[in-house]
Write a protein that holds these residues in place. Structure first.
Motif, PDB file in Angstrom:
ATOM      1  N   THR A   8       0.842  -1.205   0.000  1.00  0.00           N
ATOM      2  CA  THR A   8       0.000   0.000   0.000  1.00  0.00           C
ATOM      3  C   THR A   8       0.871   1.248   0.000  1.00  0.00           C
ATOM      4  O   THR A   8       0.484   2.286   0.527  1.00  0.00           O
ATOM      5  N   SER A   9       2.049   1.164  -0.588  1.00  0.00           N
ATOM      6  CA  SER A   9       3.011   2.263  -0.490  1.00  0.00           C
ATOM      7  C   SER A   9       2.762   3.402  -1.475  1.00  0.00           C
ATOM      8  O   SER A   9       3.337   4.481  -1.324  1.00  0.00           O
ATOM      9  N   ASP A  58       0.021 -18.991   6.726  1.00  0.00           N
ATOM     10  CA  ASP A  58       1.242 -19.364   7.460  1.00  0.00           C
ATOM     11  C   ASP A  58       2.208 -18.194   7.647  1.00  0.00           C
ATOM     12  O   ASP A  58       3.191 -18.314   8.373  1.00  0.00           O
ATOM     13  N   GLY A  59       1.936 -17.075   6.991  1.00  0.00           N
ATOM     14  CA  GLY A  59       2.809 -15.918   7.137  1.00  0.00           C
ATOM     15  C   GLY A  59       2.397 -14.809   6.184  1.00  0.00           C
ATOM     16  O   GLY A  59       1.436 -14.943   5.414  1.00  0.00           O
ATOM     17  N   TYR A  60       3.160 -13.715   6.247  1.00  0.00           N
ATOM     18  CA  TYR A  60       2.773 -12.512   5.515  1.00  0.00           C
ATOM     19  C   TYR A  60       4.000 -11.831   4.901  1.00  0.00           C
ATOM     20  O   TYR A  60       5.083 -11.833   5.484  1.00  0.00           O
ATOM     21  N   TYR A  61       3.788 -11.260   3.725  1.00  0.00           N
ATOM     22  CA  TYR A  61       4.741 -10.357   3.111  1.00  0.00           C
ATOM     23  C   TYR A  61       4.160  -8.939   3.201  1.00  0.00           C
ATOM     24  O   TYR A  61       2.953  -8.749   3.030  1.00  0.00           O
ATOM     25  N   VAL A  62       5.015  -7.932   3.393  1.00  0.00           N
ATOM     26  CA  VAL A  62       4.535  -6.554   3.342  1.00  0.00           C
ATOM     27  C   VAL A  62       5.686  -5.631   2.958  1.00  0.00           C
ATOM     28  O   VAL A  62       6.838  -5.878   3.314  1.00  0.00           O
ATOM     29  N   THR A  63       5.353  -4.579   2.203  1.00  0.00           N
ATOM     30  CA  THR A  63       6.345  -3.541   1.941  1.00  0.00           C
ATOM     31  C   THR A  63       6.311  -2.551   3.094  1.00  0.00           C
ATOM     32  O   THR A  63       5.237  -2.207   3.599  1.00  0.00           O
ATOM     33  N   THR A  64       7.483  -2.084   3.503  1.00  0.00           N
ATOM     34  CA  THR A  64       7.586  -1.163   4.635  1.00  0.00           C
ATOM     35  C   THR A  64       7.899   0.263   4.186  1.00  0.00           C
ATOM     36  O   THR A  64       8.247   1.111   4.991  1.00  0.00           O
ATOM     37  N   GLY A  65       7.768   0.538   2.894  1.00  0.00           N
ATOM     38  CA  GLY A  65       8.069   1.858   2.368  1.00  0.00           C
ATOM     39  C   GLY A  65       9.348   1.799   1.557  1.00  0.00           C
ATOM     40  O   GLY A  65       9.939   0.733   1.405  1.00  0.00           O
ATOM     41  N   PRO A  66       9.741   2.943   1.047  1.00  0.00           N
ATOM     42  CA  PRO A  66       9.150   4.263   1.197  1.00  0.00           C
ATOM     43  C   PRO A  66       7.922   4.434   0.307  1.00  0.00           C
ATOM     44  O   PRO A  66       7.589   3.550  -0.471  1.00  0.00           O
ATOM     45  N   GLY A  67       7.292   5.602   0.443  1.00  0.00           N
ATOM     46  CA  GLY A  67       6.104   5.903  -0.334  1.00  0.00           C
ATOM     47  C   GLY A  67       5.169   6.785   0.454  1.00  0.00           C
ATOM     48  O   GLY A  67       5.611   7.592   1.285  1.00  0.00           O
ATOM     49  N   VAL A  72       1.762   3.450   3.680  1.00  0.00           N
ATOM     50  CA  VAL A  72       2.732   2.524   4.280  1.00  0.00           C
ATOM     51  C   VAL A  72       2.287   2.147   5.690  1.00  0.00           C
ATOM     52  O   VAL A  72       2.332   0.967   6.076  1.00  0.00           O
ATOM     53  N   ARG A  73       1.852   3.127   6.453  1.00  0.00           N
ATOM     54  CA  ARG A  73       1.450   2.866   7.836  1.00  0.00           C
ATOM     55  C   ARG A  73       0.266   1.900   7.894  1.00  0.00           C
ATOM     56  O   ARG A  73       0.234   0.996   8.734  1.00  0.00           O
TER      57      ARG A  73
END
Length: 231
Positions: A8-9, A58-67, A72-73
């Motif tokens: 969601t960045s 079983d788990g998660y991927y996520v982008t942590t930024g920037p953007g 991002v939050r």
């Protein structure tokens, strides 16, 4: 192993579900709706269509930024909530790296450019062999600084430039392209310029670094406008 990926960045919100490296389903919305309005409905709809519940993952991927600071939050907070509730691991990646992963078929240099306003960009420079990425640079810079880095260090290599900045600052690229070796520089088409959570399929979950909900943070690369206004 079933995994959920979220990005969601930027204005685009993207979610995907994988099983053993295969994409089971994906949803992507490129609309002005806020991520708080569209993210959870997208996750819930995709899970329902696949007859899955969050506890089945079983788990998660996520982008942590920037953007986008808010975007991002929201993405990071959502994944942290899932992980806390179900005690499942998280694998993170920068948004510029995920954009590059979506263009992994390019062998050479991949440059990911996201808008940071006022002709600044969140930039990532990566070397691709067609199967893996090597991070060369990630940071915030002006467009002119990115151009200088490319001309100084990579002028002899095939360079693919992708990301929203290519359409946000067309005058800059139209002006500067005459200074570049046109045989070396390529620009991504629209679908190559959008970050898609399906690109997480190139990142092996089992061998990547795992995090808990307690130890992931957003990587904004600069202070928010509200923080700058306080000065």
């Amino acid at each position: 192993m079933k995994l959920l990926g979220i990005d969601t960045s930027t204005q685009t919100a993207s979610v995907a579900i994988f099983e053993n490296g295969n994409i089971l389903g994906e949803m992507l919305l490129n609309t002005p709706l806020t991520h708080s309005q569209k993210l959870m409905p997208m996750v819930e709809s995709l899970m329902a269509q696949l007859s899955l519940k969050i506890k089945d993952l079983d788990g998660y991927y996520v982008t942590t930024g920037p953007g986008s600071f808010t975007g991002v939050r929201i993405g990071v907070s959502t994944v942290k909530a899932f992980a806390q509730a179900h005690q499942k691991p998280i694998v993170t990646m920068s948004s510029t790296a995920l954009l590059a992963l979506g263009n992994l078929q390019h062998e050479g240099i991949i440059v990911s450019l996201l808008d940071a306003k006022r002709e600044n960009v969140y930039g990532g420079i990566y070397r691709s062999d067609g199967t893996e990425l090597e991070t060369v640079y990630e940071g915030i810079a002006t467009l002119a600084e990115v151009h200088q880095m490319l001309e100084t260090d990579f002028s002899a290599e095939r360079i693919l430039i992708v990301g929203e900045a290519t359409s946000i600052y067309p005058d800059f690229f139209d002006t500067m392209i005459s200074m570049w070796n046109k045989n070396n520089y390529l620009f991504g088409k629209q679908r190559h310029n959008i970050i898609n959570a399906t690109s997480f399929c190139h990142l092996a979950f089992e061998t990547a670094e795992h995090h808990t909900y307690l130890d992931i943070t957003a990587n904004y690369m600069k202070k928010s406008q509200a923080e700058r206004d306080l000065k």
